[in-house]
Design a protein around this motif. Structure first.
Motif, mmCIF file in Angstrom:
data_model
loop_
_atom_site.group_PDB
_atom_site.id
_atom_site.type_symbol
_atom_site.label_atom_id
_atom_site.label_comp_id
_atom_site.label_asym_id
_atom_site.label_seq_id
_atom_site.Cartn_x
_atom_site.Cartn_y
_atom_site.Cartn_z
ATOM 1 N N TYR A 193 8.248 0.087 0.812
ATOM 2 C CA TYR A 193 8.246 1.540 0.745
ATOM 3 C C TYR A 193 7.950 1.880 -0.711
ATOM 4 C CZ TYR A 193 10.226 6.323 0.958
ATOM 5 O OH TYR A 193 10.432 7.680 0.890
ATOM 6 N N SER A 194 7.036 2.799 -0.941
ATOM 7 C CA SER A 194 6.633 3.091 -2.310
ATOM 8 C C SER A 194 6.205 4.547 -2.415
ATOM 9 C CB SER A 194 5.485 2.178 -2.748
ATOM 10 O OG SER A 194 5.094 2.473 -4.077
ATOM 11 N N LEU A 195 6.483 5.130 -3.584
ATOM 12 C CA LEU A 195 6.039 6.475 -3.913
ATOM 13 C C LEU A 195 5.612 6.498 -5.375
ATOM 14 C CD1 LEU A 195 8.894 8.563 -2.227
ATOM 15 C CD2 LEU A 195 6.551 8.314 -1.382
ATOM 16 N N MET A 196 5.084 7.644 -5.795
ATOM 17 C CA MET A 196 4.690 7.830 -7.192
ATOM 18 C C MET A 196 5.448 9.031 -7.765
ATOM 19 S SD MET A 196 0.560 7.375 -7.098
ATOM 20 C CE MET A 196 -0.227 5.860 -6.529
ATOM 21 N N THR A 209 10.415 10.274 7.269
ATOM 22 C CA THR A 209 9.032 10.516 6.850
ATOM 23 C C THR A 209 8.017 10.170 7.929
ATOM 24 O OG1 THR A 209 8.777 8.290 5.898
ATOM 25 C CG2 THR A 209 9.645 10.003 4.455
ATOM 26 N N VAL A 210 8.439 9.468 8.980
ATOM 27 C CA VAL A 210 7.518 9.016 10.026
ATOM 28 C C VAL A 210 8.032 9.499 11.378
ATOM 29 C CG1 VAL A 210 6.302 7.034 11.008
ATOM 30 C CG2 VAL A 210 7.076 6.952 8.632
ATOM 31 N N ASP A 211 7.148 10.059 12.179
ATOM 32 C CA ASP A 211 7.548 10.561 13.498
ATOM 33 C C ASP A 211 7.884 9.434 14.472
ATOM 34 O OD1 ASP A 211 7.226 13.166 12.662
ATOM 35 O OD2 ASP A 211 5.140 13.280 13.333
ATOM 36 N N TYR A 247 0.867 -1.187 0.000
ATOM 37 C CA TYR A 247 0.000 0.000 0.000
ATOM 38 C C TYR A 247 0.893 1.223 0.000
ATOM 39 C CZ TYR A 247 -3.473 3.523 1.079
ATOM 40 O OH TYR A 247 -4.269 4.648 1.028
ATOM 41 N N GLU A 248 0.731 2.078 -0.991
ATOM 42 C CA GLU A 248 1.652 3.187 -1.209
ATOM 43 C C GLU A 248 1.309 4.441 -0.424
ATOM 44 O OE1 GLU A 248 2.369 7.075 -3.144
ATOM 45 O OE2 GLU A 248 0.512 5.921 -3.269
ATOM 46 N N ARG A 249 0.031 4.743 -0.212
ATOM 47 C CA ARG A 249 -0.330 6.096 0.209
ATOM 48 C C ARG A 249 -0.225 6.343 1.711
ATOM 49 N NH1 ARG A 249 -1.447 10.407 -3.052
ATOM 50 N NH2 ARG A 249 -0.224 8.991 -4.354
ATOM 51 N N ASP A 250 -0.155 5.324 2.512
ATOM 52 C CA ASP A 250 0.058 5.501 3.952
ATOM 53 C C ASP A 250 1.551 5.692 4.177
ATOM 54 O OD1 ASP A 250 0.433 5.306 6.665
ATOM 55 O OD2 ASP A 250 -0.787 3.523 6.932
ATOM 56 N N ARG A 251 1.962 6.928 4.481
ATOM 57 C CA ARG A 251 3.385 7.248 4.533
ATOM 58 C C ARG A 251 4.107 6.635 5.730
ATOM 59 N NH1 ARG A 251 2.997 7.502 -0.138
ATOM 60 N NH2 ARG A 251 2.834 9.398 -1.383
ATOM 61 N N SER A 252 3.361 5.970 6.633
ATOM 62 C CA SER A 252 4.038 5.211 7.689
ATOM 63 C C SER A 252 4.419 3.818 7.195
ATOM 64 C CB SER A 252 3.131 5.072 8.911
ATOM 65 O OG SER A 252 2.111 4.115 8.687
ATOM 66 N N ARG A 282 11.435 0.714 10.558
ATOM 67 C CA ARG A 282 10.850 -0.347 9.731
ATOM 68 C C ARG A 282 10.754 0.100 8.274
ATOM 69 N NH1 ARG A 282 6.003 -1.714 7.557
ATOM 70 N NH2 ARG A 282 5.523 -3.957 7.408
ATOM 71 N N ARG A 283 10.258 1.327 8.056
ATOM 72 C CA ARG A 283 10.114 1.826 6.690
ATOM 73 C C ARG A 283 11.458 1.874 5.973
ATOM 74 N NH1 ARG A 283 11.537 5.694 3.859
ATOM 75 N NH2 ARG A 283 12.542 6.726 5.633
ATOM 76 N N ARG A 284 12.463 2.341 6.692
ATOM 77 C CA ARG A 284 13.764 2.500 6.057
ATOM 78 C C ARG A 284 14.389 1.153 5.684
ATOM 79 N NH1 ARG A 284 16.730 7.055 5.604
ATOM 80 N NH2 ARG A 284 15.284 8.179 6.959
#
Length: 976
Positions: free
Chosen positions: A438-441, A459-461, A426-431, A468-470
């Protein structure tokens, strides 16, 4: 309004979700001509059983494409007020009725009525008895109907509403097309209710593990090719098995047998895992060379035939695409069968997008409202259960562009428990809390570089979520927006994507233009053609295929950029296999040596087995490569002869299900000998004055303006400086906000005025001119120098910018120009073009990889690229010389120094810019030529980055030369 339309239930009376199965049981195809009645607002009461007042339409189909109401296209906005879950009072509704006959012995008891897709909400009656309701437009719905069937005549009635609460989950950048648009089938009682195949592959041992869950548990599973027969739930270890991959899509036919019913299943052994921060299949990291695909047919909307699906997949394979994201909903199930068969990696995306809530700052977004969780989970469940047996499906996507919401946690938890053998996306949840990626457009290249090195910004507080994202692998959900002429920059993206292991590829937006062709109309239509006030204009015309499935130049460029075989020559000739699994044994390698575009000799290259991920040296068919100049390099001299090129092609050695033997998979060109530049010394003699004309080198000029009037006896108009092009969709940008076009217009490049300051006749003709826009102080000083040369006339153009030029984000100090060259006009009788240079198709600064050096010929009309929305097109790049002739072969030859870009069309740039449809372009009485030193790159700023600095045509002092010669007949410029 009827309550079921606006409630938050996914439906009533539906059977439990299950796999799409091919059963031996009797079934009745209910597709075809149905009776139909249209209502602008929903009627009350059941569908009438009267016989009068009914029309007919085709099912599968959409009533808005069959003469009722109108289609609507929006990109992000809902075409109704945002008031979830409420719908407009004007909710177009279609009553559908179908009579069918059942033989006395047809097994009615336990029969199931199946709908593959209905937009957006419907209620069903059989023989006057209400059966149930359903939402979820691109998902299957099944109902038990055996109790109400009867021998002989039966009637099925379906009321379909265009809008429902479910519409708030279906804002998916596409046409809103109500109706029963997928198959309707009556199935005899299923004995085999469900099948779930678990077929794993051990890449270390080469063995497989097979377990099949079946309802009922009394069934037997048979795999004849492997000599297997076993019970549901039993785990079978197979010492040796051939794995499935998109490159080698090996399938095993199996049968599930129970109670007289046989269900056919195709098994592909493969294991999906996240290992060392990467997505792997069968132990190897994947790299996606993918596209996003909406379902679309220009005549039938989303009622796409199986033949069109197969055509789509064959074209993908032919153009080296290895993956598809089913944007933004599950496709027709037959499409996934074809992906299994032909071999593509699939991200299967759930039928959820709430994008329109951006206009409320996401207030009321269903994704974060627990009351909507059952409806969202139902959609995820129906997708997973339907498609769980496809080996091609390796990733489940939770949704598209629906912001962040707690309901995605519910979807992810259920899916991981139900099917732990696939990854989640899922791309749009920036967490990225619920995603394995990790995905962007439309990520700019510099940011992509940082992501590749894991040095991107935080990108995540939440520190734990950020860590995890990184650690996640990165995939471009969408990039390289293929709208109009473009996308540009594909090669730049590919170089970065291939450089860093964390970057596992991406998916170009998108596969096909969504132009609709209405009855009796010759032009494709897009948003705004039906009087609607809220629409997305031509933003749906953004595909690699034209609406009729003709490949665009963008698709040909993509094919070259992502080719799975790379042939290089530095110190030696090397064939690189960029695949993940397969060898190159299915290919043969052909070579041809050419001198000035004419074949000298050719042959077959001996290439040993090349394993995946390996490069192998091969014996070159020529002794040495004197110079290594990549095809497409602009850093060359022109007007030259003696260019020697080697072209190596990788083609299919034998027929494949998606292409015939001889189909080209990859190619490379190498310049063996650079051309020598012949001297073009001026011939003695001054400019001759004859009344109001000046004559030099076969040209006749106006004595006052220096304007060329005739060339070798042919009437011509100019040439003069041209800095403007008919803006592309990428020039205009999303919503007309691209800085390039905004600043080009601000700089007055679309309204330039030409003033002649001096005409100086001596040994050569010199015309000094100033080119500037109204209202501004910036200008270009232009000097045109005409000189007679042997057999021709040479023009040297020198441009010097003056004053302050408006900069762009990429060129803040100097600004940029759309093009730099000259334009001129010749008689309409000029209809044929032959050239030596880049071809055969159009090419631009950042979309030139597919252009190979050679000799080509076509008509002026064939030079045009028929974009649905007319715009700059048709440029041929790196042209050494071009011959433009009439039907008798008489005309002009043009040579450039340096090489030039050639455009020839039967309308002016201004006419091209004004046109909104192909039919707006009416041939005139002249052919208009652009002979350019260069053009600005294309980029993909219609929904992505603009052209990079490397492909920007900066405002700067420049000089270029063109030589004109008479061609054909007995003229001195005749060339054999």
């Amino acid at each position: 309004m009827t309550s079921y339309v606006e409630d938050l239930l996914p439906g009533t009376g539906m059977r439990a979700s299950r796999a799409w199965l091919r059963s031996s049981n009797p079934k009745l195809d209910l597709n075809g001509r149905w009776q139909f009645r249209f209502w602008p607002e929903p009627p009350t009461g059941p569908i009438a059983d009267d016989e009068d007042g009914w029309d007919e339409l085709e099912v599968p189909g959409h009533w808005v494409l069959q003469g009722y109401d109108r289609p609507r296209y929006t990109n992000t906005a809902f075409p109704f007020p945002i008031d979830p879950p409420r719908t407009p009072a004007a909710n177009p509704t279609g009553d559908h009725r179908r009579w069918f006959d059942l033989p006395d012995d047809w097994p009615r008891d336990g029969a199931v009525l199946r709908f593959e897709g209905v937009e957006s909400c419907f209620k069903v009656w059989v023989n006057g008895v209400e059966i149930g309701t359903a939402k979820g437009s691109r998902l299957p719905s099944e109902f038990d109907v055996g109790a109400v069937l009867r021998p002989g005549r039966n009637v099925l009635a379906v009321r379909v509403h265009q809008w429902s609460s479910g519409s708030y989950l279906e804002d998916q950048d596409m046409w809103w097309l109500p109706g029963i648009f997928r198959d309707v089938t009556l199935l005899a009682r299923p004995v085999v209710e469900d099948v779930f195949v678990h077929a794993d592959y051990d890449h270390l041992t080469g063995g497989g593990t097979l377990r099949v869950a079946v309802e009922p548990s009394s069934a037997r599973i048979v795999v004849p090719e492997l000599g297997l027969e076993f019970a549901p739930g039993e785990t079978v270890d197979i010492p040796r098995v051939e794995p499935w991959s998109a490159e080698v899509p090996r399938l095993y036919d199996a049968q599930v047998v129970a109670g007289g019913e046989t269900v056919d299943v195709r098994i592909g052994f493969r294991t999906v895992a996240m290992a060392d921060g990467l997505l792997t299949v069968n132990g190897r990291p994947l790299f996606f060379r993918g596209v996003n695909r909406h379902e679309h047919d220009p005549l039938r909307g989303r009622a796409v035939s199986v033949e069109a699906m197969r055509q789509d997949l064959a074209l993908m394979k032919q153009h080296n695409v290895n993956a598809v994201r089913t944007a933004h909903y599950p496709p027709h199930p037959a499409f996934l069968d074809l992906c299994d068969e032909l071999g593509l990696w699939v991200i299967d995306e759930c039928d959820i997008e709430t994008h329109g809530f951006i206009y409320t700052d996401w207030r009321g977004n269903p994704a974060d409202d627990p009351d909507w969780a059952p409806m969202m989970l139902d959609r995820m469940r129906r997708m997973v259960e339907r498609d769980k047996n496809h080996p091609s499906v390796i990733i489940w996507s939770l949704a598209n562009e629906s912001d962040r919401g707690r309901n995605f946690g519910t979807l992810a938890a259920w899916t991981r428990e139900r099917d732990p053998g696939r990854a989640l996306f899922y791309e749009r949840d920036r967490s990225y809390e619920f995603s394995d990626f990790y995905s962007l457009m439309y990520t700019p290249l510099d940011e992509l570089e940082r992501i590749g090195t894991r040095t991107e910004e935080v990108t995540v507080d939440d520190p734990a979520l950020e860590a995890r994202r990184r650690a996640l692998p990165f995939v471009l959900a969408e990039y390289a927006h293929a709208m109009g002429n473009g996308p540009g920059g594909l090669a730049d993206y590919q170089r970065v994507l291939e450089r860093y292991p964390r970057l596992q590829g991406g998916f170009v937006w998108e596969w096909i233009d969504h132009g609709l062709l209405l009855p009796g109309v010759t032009d494709y239509v897009y948003g705004g053609h039906f009087g609607e006030r809220v629409h997305g204009a031509n933003f749906c015309i953004d595909g690699l295929l034209f609406p009729d499935r003709t490949p665009s130049p963008g698709l040909l460029e993509l094919k070259k950029v992502i080719e799975p075989v790379r042939i290089t020559w530095s110190d030696c000739l090397v064939v690189h296999n960029l695949q993940t699994f397969g060898t190159l044994d299915h290919l043969e390698f052909l070579w041809v040596e050419e001198l000035d575009g004419v074949e000298v000799r050719s042959g077959r290259l001996e290439v040993p087995t090349v394993e995946a991920g390996v490069g192998v040296e091969v014996v070159a068919p020529v002794e040495a490569k004197a110079a290594s100049v990549p095809a497409g390099s602009a850093d060359r001299l022109a007007g030259s002869v003696g260019e020697r090129w080697l072209t190596v092609r990788a083609v299919l050695a034998k027929d494949q299900p998606w292409a015939a033997a001889g189909h080209e998979v990859a190619w490379a060109q190498f310049q063996l000998v650079a051309a020598a530049s012949p001297e073009q010394s001026a011939v003695p003699g001054a400019v001759v004055s004859r009344g109001d004309l000046l004559e030099v080198g076969g040209g006749e000029f106006d004595v006052r303006t220096g304007r060329l009037r005739r060339l070798f006896g042919m009437p011509v108009d100019w040439p003069r400086l041209d800095l403007w092009r008919a803006p592309t969709d990428n020039d205009n940008g999303q919503g007309g906000k691209n800085s390039a076009t905004v600043e080009w217009r601000a700089a007055g490049l679309d309204r330039l005025k030409h003033r002649v300051d001096a005409v100086e006749a001596g040994q050569e003709l010199v015309v000094r001119s100033r080119v500037a826009p109204d209202g501004l102080g910036s200008a270009v000083a232009v000097t045109y120098t005409w000189r007679a040369v042997a057999d021709g006339l040479r023009l040297t153009v020198h441009v010097v910018p003056e004053g302050e030029w408006q900069g762009t984000a990429i060129t803040p100090r100097c600004g940029s120009w759309p093009r730099l060259g000259v334009r001129m006009a010749v008689p309409a009788a000029v209809q044929n073009v032959r050239w030596f240079g880049g071809g055969p198709g159009e090419a631009y600064a950042d979309s030139r990889e597919a252009a190979r050096v050679g000799r080509y010929a076509c008509t002026v009309d064939e030079l045009q690229t028929p974009y649905v929305v007319p715009q700059e097109n048709g440029s041929r790049i790196d042209v050494r010389w071009a011959e433009l002739t009439d039907a008798e072969g008489n005309g002009l030859r043009v040579e450039g120094a340096p090489y030039f870009q050639l455009t020839a069309r039967r309308w002016t740039t201004e006419e091209l810019e004004r046109a909104r449809h192909r039919s707006d372009l009416v041939p005139g009485d002249r052919v208009h030529l652009n002979l350019d030193l260069a053009q600005h790159g294309l980029g993909s700023a219609s929904c992505g980055p603009a052209a990079t600095a490397d492909h920007t045509l900066e405002v700067a002092e420049r000089t270029f030369t063109l030589t004109f010669r008479e061609f054909g007949g007995q003229g001195p410029g005749t060339v054999p």
